[in-house]
Write a protein that holds these residues in place. Structure first.
Motif, PDB file in Angstrom:
ATOM      1  N   UNK A 285       0.848   4.181  -2.825  1.00 40.46           N
ATOM      2  CA  UNK A 285       0.668   5.602  -2.500  1.00 40.46           C
ATOM      3  C   UNK A 285       1.837   6.410  -3.050  1.00 40.46           C
ATOM      4  N   UNK A 286       3.059   5.906  -2.875  1.00 40.80           N
ATOM      5  CA  UNK A 286       4.236   6.602  -3.396  1.00 40.80           C
ATOM      6  C   UNK A 286       4.180   6.707  -4.919  1.00 40.80           C
ATOM      7  N   UNK A 287       3.743   5.645  -5.581  1.00 45.25           N
ATOM      8  CA  UNK A 287       3.638   5.680  -7.039  1.00 45.25           C
ATOM      9  C   UNK A 287       2.560   6.655  -7.493  1.00 45.25           C
ATOM     10  N   UNK A 288       1.484   6.765  -6.738  1.00 46.95           N
ATOM     11  CA  UNK A 288       0.396   7.681  -7.099  1.00 46.95           C
ATOM     12  C   UNK A 288       0.864   9.132  -7.043  1.00 46.95           C
ATOM     13  N   UNK A 289       1.639   9.467  -6.012  1.00 40.08           N
ATOM     14  CA  UNK A 289       2.084  10.837  -5.830  1.00 40.08           C
ATOM     15  C   UNK A 289       3.393  11.140  -6.557  1.00 40.08           C
ATOM     16  N   UNK A 290       3.980  10.162  -7.201  1.00 39.82           N
ATOM     17  CA  UNK A 290       5.235  10.355  -7.914  1.00 39.82           C
ATOM     18  C   UNK A 290       4.981  11.074  -9.245  1.00 39.82           C
ATOM     19  N   UNK A 291       5.855  11.996  -9.624  1.00 45.34           N
ATOM     20  CA  UNK A 291       5.688  12.666 -10.917  1.00 45.34           C
ATOM     21  C   UNK A 291       5.832  11.710 -12.108  1.00 45.34           C
ATOM     22  N   UNK A 292       6.456  10.587 -11.917  1.00 35.76           N
ATOM     23  CA  UNK A 292       6.637   9.636 -13.003  1.00 35.76           C
ATOM     24  C   UNK A 292       5.313   9.051 -13.449  1.00 35.76           C
ATOM     25  N   UNK A 293       4.266   9.162 -12.651  1.00 35.05           N
ATOM     26  CA  UNK A 293       2.961   8.610 -13.015  1.00 35.05           C
ATOM     27  C   UNK A 293       2.407   9.317 -14.276  1.00 35.05           C
ATOM     28  N   UNK A 294       2.831  10.538 -14.515  1.00 38.76           N
ATOM     29  CA  UNK A 294       2.364  11.274 -15.683  1.00 38.76           C
ATOM     30  C   UNK A 294       2.862  10.646 -16.979  1.00 38.76           C
ATOM     31  N   UNK A 295       3.893   9.837 -16.902  1.00 39.69           N
ATOM     32  CA  UNK A 295       4.421   9.200 -18.100  1.00 39.69           C
ATOM     33  C   UNK A 295       3.523   8.082 -18.607  1.00 39.69           C
ATOM     34  N   UNK A 296       2.655   7.574 -17.763  1.00 44.49           N
ATOM     35  CA  UNK A 296       1.803   6.444 -18.165  1.00 44.49           C
ATOM     36  C   UNK A 296       0.677   6.878 -19.059  1.00 44.49           C
TER      37      UNK A 296
ATOM     38  N   UNK B 162       0.838  -1.202   0.000  1.00 46.26           N
ATOM     39  CA  UNK B 162       0.000   0.000   0.000  1.00 46.26           C
ATOM     40  C   UNK B 162       0.872   1.252   0.000  1.00 46.26           C
ATOM     41  N   UNK B 163       1.944   1.237   0.800  1.00 42.97           N
ATOM     42  CA  UNK B 163       2.854   2.387   0.830  1.00 42.97           C
ATOM     43  C   UNK B 163       3.487   2.617  -0.543  1.00 42.97           C
ATOM     44  N   UNK B 164       3.849   1.541  -1.233  1.00 44.58           N
ATOM     45  CA  UNK B 164       4.423   1.684  -2.567  1.00 44.58           C
ATOM     46  C   UNK B 164       3.397   2.214  -3.567  1.00 44.58           C
TER      47      UNK B 164
END
Length: 56
Positions: free
Chosen positions: A45-56, A41-43
């Motif tokens: 949440x971290x992936x959701x708030x990471x700027x890299x998510x915009x690349x998807x 769950x922590x990972x």
């Protein structure tokens, strides 16, 4: 759902000594599985708030 019913039936057929040992095993594994779930769950949440998510 069926698996839960089967597990419940098997639990009732066990002797008290086997139930006590089963509780010990389940408790030990529940802590480990809980930690893994917490990390997952922590990972997420971290992936959701990471700027890299915009690349998807």
């Amino acid at each position: 759902m069926v698996a839960l019913l089967v597990a419940y039936a098997l639990w009732n057929w066990l002797s008290p000594i086997e139930r006590r040992e089963g509780v010990r095993v389940l408790a030990r594994h529940a802590v480990r599985l809980g930690l893994l779930l917490l990390i997952a769950v922590a990972m997420l949440v971290a992936a959701y708030y990471s700027p890299a998510i915009a690349l998807l």
